[in-house]
Design an enzyme around this catalytic site. Structure first.
Site, PDB file in Angstrom:
ATOM      1  N   HIS A  32      -7.702   9.541  -1.908  1.00 50.95           N
ATOM      2  CA  HIS A  32      -7.082   9.478  -0.577  1.00 50.95           C
ATOM      3  C   HIS A  32      -7.969  10.108   0.503  1.00 50.95           C
ATOM      4  O   HIS A  32      -8.103   9.561   1.599  1.00 50.95           O
ATOM      5  CB  HIS A  32      -5.728  10.190  -0.636  1.00 50.95           C
ATOM      6  CG  HIS A  32      -4.744   9.735   0.382  1.00 50.95           C
ATOM      7  ND1 HIS A  32      -3.405   9.684   0.163  1.00 50.95           N
ATOM      8  CD2 HIS A  32      -4.911   9.314   1.658  1.00 50.95           C
ATOM      9  CE1 HIS A  32      -2.775   9.247   1.238  1.00 50.95           C
ATOM     10  NE2 HIS A  32      -3.681   9.016   2.166  1.00 50.95           N
ATOM     11  N   TYR A  68       2.836   9.723   0.069  1.00 43.92           N
ATOM     12  CA  TYR A  68       3.755   9.115   1.044  1.00 43.92           C
ATOM     13  C   TYR A  68       5.232   9.191   0.652  1.00 43.92           C
ATOM     14  O   TYR A  68       6.088   8.869   1.467  1.00 43.92           O
ATOM     15  CB  TYR A  68       3.447   7.621   1.238  1.00 43.92           C
ATOM     16  CG  TYR A  68       2.109   7.252   1.777  1.00 43.92           C
ATOM     17  CD1 TYR A  68       1.285   8.177   2.391  1.00 43.92           C
ATOM     18  CD2 TYR A  68       1.670   5.933   1.667  1.00 43.92           C
ATOM     19  CE1 TYR A  68       0.042   7.796   2.875  1.00 43.92           C
ATOM     20  CE2 TYR A  68       0.436   5.552   2.152  1.00 43.92           C
ATOM     21  CZ  TYR A  68      -0.368   6.487   2.751  1.00 43.92           C
ATOM     22  OH  TYR A  68      -1.587   6.088   3.217  1.00 43.92           O
ATOM     23  N   ASP A  86       0.841  -1.194   0.000  1.00 44.22           N
ATOM     24  CA  ASP A  86       0.000   0.000   0.000  1.00 44.22           C
ATOM     25  C   ASP A  86       0.879   1.247   0.000  1.00 44.22           C
ATOM     26  O   ASP A  86       1.721   1.429   0.882  1.00 44.22           O
ATOM     27  CB  ASP A  86      -0.872  -0.004   1.263  1.00 44.22           C
ATOM     28  CG  ASP A  86      -1.798   1.202   1.277  1.00 44.22           C
ATOM     29  OD1 ASP A  86      -2.767   1.187   0.496  1.00 44.22           O
ATOM     30  OD2 ASP A  86      -1.526   2.160   2.023  1.00 44.22           O
ATOM     31  N   LYS A 129      -2.771   5.983  -4.286  1.00 44.12           N
ATOM     32  CA  LYS A 129      -3.890   6.905  -3.998  1.00 44.12           C
ATOM     33  C   LYS A 129      -3.703   8.265  -4.649  1.00 44.12           C
ATOM     34  O   LYS A 129      -2.570   8.753  -4.761  1.00 44.12           O
ATOM     35  CB  LYS A 129      -4.036   7.089  -2.482  1.00 44.12           C
ATOM     36  CG  LYS A 129      -4.041   5.782  -1.721  1.00 44.12           C
ATOM     37  CD  LYS A 129      -4.304   5.943  -0.247  1.00 44.12           C
ATOM     38  CE  LYS A 129      -4.028   4.632   0.478  1.00 44.12           C
ATOM     39  NZ  LYS A 129      -2.627   4.419   0.834  1.00 44.12           N
TER      40      LYS A 129
END
Ligand code: A2P
Length: 335
Positions: A114, A54, A49, A83
């Protein structure tokens, strides 16, 4: 003993592995992420994920590509989620193409909105992930959040159409949402041509998401749990979940770690769990949850735990430009 299935079927027909490696941390370091992903693949993880926000797409892509080249796994054996960040709502197709480039992939298995938040393109990414933990708290995230001028009016119908286009173009095998309430999913279903396959939300024994899971099960939407360990030692989480005396008691009863108890609880509740770890021993031990089980009494005990959401989303709330004036509005009262 009945064999416990390690995957769940999505409404697309695809299988989603019930445990995936989370890749978000306050302290992202590309080499650590690449090494963690390789370790996880060797241990048996087949689900990863990430998110454009990120900064882990590139090291994840690097690890996967190395693993494909040296024959450790094939592309079709891994499930990759990424996302759409809040600044990307205007153009999901361009956003996913950029993620795919980072990941060195032709497609992802799942693409999620997201947050139900739209920010202008230039809004800085800075926030929770840039901060080192200072103190443990069950209170709000210290992320100060976007500035007032960064918010744009939300138009989830048009964002979802962009997500559907990503699916139709073969850039992703499934689409879904993250951090949505059941009310927002209901609104989405009222106009979606393609329903979401997955909703990914905070879920652990102290935030069990019973209402949302009930709604999703009626509508054949799979639930994935982010921060299934309560995100110990992070700015947005707390050690309180892992330190819960009931979790401790159950872990002692089985000779399992507290993390294993929480993860086993999650998969027995029918969700996929996405624990983040970049530590070799914890990556290994978190995966050892398929050859033992909890009893209905264990579930009853965990079911009674006091509930408190860790990441309340205060950063996305303001009185002027956000679509949400309060945290209650952000979650449609489901908090
Ligand atoms: P680390 O990467 O050093 O293992 P969550 O997945 O709920 O967001 O929690 C992530 C946090 O939990 C990370 O700080 C991670 O640190 C830590 N963590 C992961 N697995 C375990 C474990 N088995 N025991 C204790 N902490 C863990």
């Amino acid at each position: 003993m009945e064999v416990f299935k390690r995957t769940a079927q999505l409404n697309t027909g695809a299988q989603i592995p019930l445990i995936g490696l989370g890749t978000v941390s306050a302290d992202q370091n590309e080499e650590d992420i690449t090494a963690a992903v390789i370790t996880a693949l060797q241990v048996g993880y087949r689900h990863f994920d990430t998110a454009s926000m990120y900064k882990s797409e590139r090291p994840l892509g690097k690890a996967l590509n190395t693993a494909f080249q040296n024959g450790l796994v094939k592309r079709e054996d891994v499930f990759v989620t990424t996302k759409l960040w809040n600044t990307e709502h205007d153009d999901p197709v361009t956003a996913i193409k950029s993620s795919l480039k980072n990941l060195q992939l032709d497609y992802v298995d799942l693409y999620l909105i997201h947050w139900p938040i739209k920010l202008r393109k230039e809004a800085p990414l800075s926030g929770a992930l840039d901060r080192k933990p200072t103190k443990l708290t069950t209170e709000v995230n210290p992320y100060s959040g976007p500035k007032e001028e960064d918010f744009l009016p939300l138009d989830l119908k048009s964002t979802w159409q962009g997500m559907e286009q990503c699916l139709e173009m073969g850039l992703t095998k499934a689409i879904g949402v993250s951090n949505f309430s059941s009310k927002k999913i209901e609104d989405l279903l009222s106009h979606a041509k393609i329903p979401p396959a997955v909703v990914q939300v905070e879920m652990h024994p102290q935030w069990q998401q019973k209402k949302l899971r009930d709604y999703c099960s009626k509508h054949n939407i799979h639930v994935s749990a982010w921060s299934p360990l309560g995100a110990p030692n992070t700015p947005w989480g707390s050690n309180l979940v892992m330190d819960d005396p009931i979790i401790h008691e159950i872990s002692q009863k089985y000779g399992k770690t507290r993390a294993q108890v929480m993860l086993r609880w999650g998969v027995e509740q029918g969700v996929s769990v996405l624990p983040k770890s970049y530590n070799t021993d914890r990556i290994f031990s978190n995966f050892q949850i398929f050859d033992w089980s909890l009893t209905p009494e264990d579930h009853d005990k965990i079911g009674m735990l006091k509930q408190a959401k860790l990441y309340r989303g205060n950063a996305f709330v303001n009185n002027t430009t956000s679509p949400y004036k309060t945290v209650e509005e952000l979650w449609d009262g489901e908090i």
